[in-house]
Write a protein that holds these residues in place. Sequence first.
Motif, PDB file in Angstrom:
ATOM      1  N   HIS A  21       0.619  -1.563   0.129  1.00  0.00           N
ATOM      2  CA  HIS A  21      -0.005   0.109   0.290  1.00  0.00           C
ATOM      3  C   HIS A  21       0.456   1.251   0.272  1.00  0.00           C
ATOM      4  CE1 HIS A  21      -3.890  -2.050   1.213  1.00  0.00           C
ATOM      5  NE2 HIS A  21      -2.928  -2.839   1.177  1.00  0.00           N
ATOM      6  N   ALA A  22       0.765   2.272  -0.889  1.00  0.00           N
ATOM      7  CA  ALA A  22       1.320   3.540  -1.186  1.00  0.00           C
ATOM      8  C   ALA A  22       0.621   4.044   0.725  1.00  0.00           C
ATOM      9  CB  ALA A  22       0.559   4.560  -1.776  1.00  0.00           C
ATOM     10  N   ALA A  23       2.232   4.588   0.598  1.00  0.00           N
ATOM     11  CA  ALA A  23       2.340   5.687   2.071  1.00  0.00           C
ATOM     12  C   ALA A  23       3.311   6.656   1.807  1.00  0.00           C
ATOM     13  CB  ALA A  23       3.745   4.265   3.515  1.00  0.00           C
ATOM     14  N   GLY A  24       2.793   7.663   1.431  1.00  0.00           N
ATOM     15  CA  GLY A  24       3.736   8.799   1.549  1.00  0.00           C
ATOM     16  C   GLY A  24       4.167   8.893   0.565  1.00  0.00           C
ATOM     17  N   GLU A  25       5.492   9.229   0.469  1.00  0.00           N
ATOM     18  CA  GLU A  25       6.552   8.962  -0.327  1.00  0.00           C
ATOM     19  C   GLU A  25       7.591   8.732  -0.062  1.00  0.00           C
ATOM     20  OE1 GLU A  25       8.837  12.991  -0.403  1.00  0.00           O
ATOM     21  OE2 GLU A  25       6.611  14.419  -1.070  1.00  0.00           O
ATOM     22  N   GLY A  26       7.561   7.090   0.551  1.00  0.00           N
ATOM     23  CA  GLY A  26       7.959   6.088   0.627  1.00  0.00           C
ATOM     24  C   GLY A  26       7.749   5.123  -0.112  1.00  0.00           C
ATOM     25  N   GLU A  27       8.472   3.729  -0.110  1.00  0.00           N
ATOM     26  CA  GLU A  27       8.195   2.467  -1.531  1.00  0.00           C
ATOM     27  C   GLU A  27       7.250   1.905  -0.534  1.00  0.00           C
ATOM     28  OE1 GLU A  27      11.563  -0.013  -0.730  1.00  0.00           O
ATOM     29  OE2 GLU A  27      12.995   1.935  -1.158  1.00  0.00           O
ATOM     30  N   GLY A  28       6.458   2.418  -0.062  1.00  0.00           N
ATOM     31  CA  GLY A  28       5.078   1.322   0.643  1.00  0.00           C
ATOM     32  C   GLY A  28       5.249   0.529   1.959  1.00  0.00           C
ATOM     33  N   VAL A  29       3.964  -0.012   1.947  1.00  0.00           N
ATOM     34  CA  VAL A  29       4.198  -0.453   3.228  1.00  0.00           C
ATOM     35  C   VAL A  29       3.286  -2.501   2.600  1.00  0.00           C
ATOM     36  CG1 VAL A  29       3.155  -1.200   5.663  1.00  0.00           C
ATOM     37  CG2 VAL A  29       3.972   1.129   4.828  1.00  0.00           C
ATOM     38  N   ALA A  30       3.866  -3.303   3.168  1.00  0.00           N
ATOM     39  CA  ALA A  30       3.542  -4.003   2.936  1.00  0.00           C
ATOM     40  C   ALA A  30       2.282  -4.743   4.245  1.00  0.00           C
ATOM     41  CB  ALA A  30       4.236  -5.690   2.533  1.00  0.00           C
ATOM     42  N   ILE A  31       1.118  -5.205   3.975  1.00  0.00           N
ATOM     43  CA  ILE A  31      -0.049  -5.669   4.856  1.00  0.00           C
ATOM     44  C   ILE A  31      -0.379  -6.940   4.668  1.00  0.00           C
ATOM     45  CG2 ILE A  31      -1.987  -4.981   5.373  1.00  0.00           C
ATOM     46  CD1 ILE A  31      -0.055  -2.251   6.111  1.00  0.00           C
ATOM     47  N   ALA A  32      -0.472  -7.006   5.963  1.00  0.00           N
ATOM     48  CA  ALA A  32      -0.357  -9.110   6.328  1.00  0.00           C
ATOM     49  C   ALA A  32      -2.196  -9.217   5.650  1.00  0.00           C
ATOM     50  CB  ALA A  32      -0.362  -9.094   7.936  1.00  0.00           C
ATOM     51  N   TRP A  33      -2.219 -10.576   4.893  1.00  0.00           N
ATOM     52  CA  TRP A  33      -2.973 -10.936   4.399  1.00  0.00           C
ATOM     53  C   TRP A  33      -4.684 -10.660   5.099  1.00  0.00           C
ATOM     54  CZ3 TRP A  33      -4.199  -9.741   0.064  1.00  0.00           C
ATOM     55  CH2 TRP A  33      -5.814 -10.694  -0.463  1.00  0.00           C
TER      56      TRP A  33
ATOM     57  N   ARG B  53      -5.118  -8.454   7.543  1.00  0.00           N
ATOM     58  CA  ARG B  53      -5.816  -7.308   8.249  1.00  0.00           C
ATOM     59  C   ARG B  53      -6.403  -6.564   6.378  1.00  0.00           C
ATOM     60  NH1 ARG B  53      -0.678  -3.445   9.814  1.00  0.00           N
ATOM     61  NH2 ARG B  53      -2.505  -1.817  10.041  1.00  0.00           N
ATOM     62  N   GLU B  54      -6.857  -7.279   5.192  1.00  0.00           N
ATOM     63  CA  GLU B  54      -6.890  -6.365   3.982  1.00  0.00           C
ATOM     64  C   GLU B  54      -8.360  -6.924   4.040  1.00  0.00           C
ATOM     65  OE1 GLU B  54      -5.456  -4.644   1.927  1.00  0.00           O
ATOM     66  OE2 GLU B  54      -3.526  -5.605   2.109  1.00  0.00           O
ATOM     67  N   SER B  55      -9.128  -5.520   3.779  1.00  0.00           N
ATOM     68  CA  SER B  55     -10.458  -5.778   3.602  1.00  0.00           C
ATOM     69  C   SER B  55     -11.410  -6.597   2.970  1.00  0.00           C
ATOM     70  CB  SER B  55     -11.041  -4.783   3.558  1.00  0.00           C
ATOM     71  OG  SER B  55     -11.120  -4.539   1.865  1.00  0.00           O
ATOM     72  N   PHE B  56     -12.645  -7.608   3.067  1.00  0.00           N
ATOM     73  CA  PHE B  56     -13.596  -7.869   2.784  1.00  0.00           C
ATOM     74  C   PHE B  56     -13.574  -7.676   0.932  1.00  0.00           C
ATOM     75  CE2 PHE B  56     -17.046 -10.706   1.252  1.00  0.00           C
ATOM     76  CZ  PHE B  56     -16.562 -11.601   1.335  1.00  0.00           C
ATOM     77  N   GLY B  57     -13.890  -6.873   1.105  1.00  0.00           N
ATOM     78  CA  GLY B  57     -14.010  -6.761  -0.132  1.00  0.00           C
ATOM     79  C   GLY B  57     -12.124  -6.341  -1.200  1.00  0.00           C
ATOM     80  N   THR B  58     -11.183  -5.967  -0.927  1.00  0.00           N
ATOM     81  CA  THR B  58     -10.156  -6.564  -1.459  1.00  0.00           C
ATOM     82  C   THR B  58      -9.424  -7.885  -1.400  1.00  0.00           C
ATOM     83  OG1 THR B  58      -9.547  -4.690  -0.564  1.00  0.00           O
ATOM     84  CG2 THR B  58      -7.174  -5.451  -1.030  1.00  0.00           C
ATOM     85  N   ARG B  59      -9.915  -7.894  -0.281  1.00  0.00           N
ATOM     86  CA  ARG B  59      -9.710 -10.387  -1.137  1.00  0.00           C
ATOM     87  C   ARG B  59     -10.944 -10.342  -1.471  1.00  0.00           C
ATOM     88  NH1 ARG B  59      -8.458 -12.659   5.182  1.00  0.00           N
ATOM     89  NH2 ARG B  59      -8.525 -14.616   3.774  1.00  0.00           N
ATOM     90  N   SER B  60     -11.715 -10.059  -2.009  1.00  0.00           N
ATOM     91  CA  SER B  60     -12.485 -10.649  -2.875  1.00  0.00           C
ATOM     92  C   SER B  60     -12.134 -10.156  -4.258  1.00  0.00           C
ATOM     93  CB  SER B  60     -14.191  -9.672  -2.455  1.00  0.00           C
ATOM     94  OG  SER B  60     -14.547 -10.718  -1.522  1.00  0.00           O
ATOM     95  N   TRP B  61     -11.298  -8.857  -4.629  1.00  0.00           N
ATOM     96  CA  TRP B  61     -11.373  -8.685  -5.608  1.00  0.00           C
ATOM     97  C   TRP B  61     -10.220  -9.303  -6.319  1.00  0.00           C
ATOM     98  CZ3 TRP B  61     -12.558  -6.983 -10.321  1.00  0.00           C
ATOM     99  CH2 TRP B  61     -12.135  -5.611 -10.666  1.00  0.00           C
ATOM    100  N   TYR B  62      -9.108  -9.738  -5.273  1.00  0.00           N
ATOM    101  CA  TYR B  62      -7.428 -10.289  -5.861  1.00  0.00           C
ATOM    102  C   TYR B  62      -8.624 -11.578  -6.230  1.00  0.00           C
ATOM    103  CZ  TYR B  62      -2.946 -12.144  -4.612  1.00  0.00           C
ATOM    104  OH  TYR B  62      -2.450 -13.167  -5.049  1.00  0.00           O
TER     105      TYR B  62
END
Length: 418
Positions: free
Chosen positions: A260-272, A274-283
Amino acid sequence: MLLRFRVANALSLRDEQELSFVVPQGEDPATARALKLSDGKTLDVYPLLGIFGANASGKSNVLSSLKKMREAVLKSYTGWGSHKPVPRERFALDPHSADENTFYEADFVLEDGVRWTYGFELSDIRVEAEWLHAYPKGRRQEWLDRDASRDREFHFPGERIQDRALLARTTRSNALLLSRAAADNHPQLSRIHRWFFDNLWDIDPEAERLQREAYTTERLQDPEVRSRIEELLRVADLGITGTRVDQRPGTDRPVVRLIHAAGEGEGVAIAWERESFGTRSWYALLGPLLLALDEGAVLLVDELDSSLHPRFAAEVVRLFHDPLVNPKGAQLVFTSHDPSLLSAPSGGRLLDPGQIWLTEKDSHGATELYPLTAAEPGEDEDLTRSYLEGAFGGIPTLTAGQIGRRLLMARATEVERT
């Protein structure tokens, strides 16, 4: 490519119903594809159909019937027991339906442009009928005519099928000849059987999601597929910039993390987890969806909108409509409650009237399936608004506040009893 599907006496579909991808004569929708047939003619076909209707109106049963036909073709010879009843689900609300056959028929076109019609009828104890027709030059050729009520059950007009005597002798009464032929890799019939194997893939967003997540993760191993999956995640505006796949210690199963985007950094890898149900369904949908587009297959998605934002569902529709994204003519049949899919957010129509099918149940609990074109909507009519107002049918017959009034009546009745 699937042209038409017919079914009768299956689930809530008592009388014969038809679902058609073929564009009616006289219409020229922008979404149609010109399918070239082996006789040199072309046929306009929709790349997708959406089935809308009230809860319990039977729209999911249309997809289930397609799936049941596929299961019968793939499993009747190897999976149905020799002395067991035929596993059919006939219309249960009419006792006379037990004595009537369950009917399935599909029209489809193979890669060489030849159109085929294959169908069968089932009773509780056997295959009552089975037929196969081809149209290589536009006129019907009969390849198989099976009728269990005849002394000679199997008839092969034109004697086009090889090993006819062997197939007739070794096909059980409760198995399809097409399934039997495929078991021995029959040189002519296996390609018909293969069409059912390669098509009518069923996806229910609420079921088997873990398996689809795992499959999408598996497809991430292919760099070209990975780039498309990540692009579809980004375009969905989830704040996702990429994916990271790690190997879980002690197992062969990889673990995916979305970055996930995090400001100007490289982004943060979120534990699966913790992802929303909608995101997991789309994936979870992306792996099978891209496979269908790559193979030119027919995909069935029940309740497309149940776990996806309407924007995601609309993007799925656009993927199948776009000939550059869908060059092999993949097709989609989906069910939905969401009337917003009838119109584009910027105005106009996301679906043509011929792509919209509605389901309603009659007073006997039987489902009727019909295209929106039967209601003859106006050329500039707002389909979403008219649908919600009940102009086309396919919505619950409820008045405002009716459910609340029913609850109050039930409560009053219970008080009187006590």
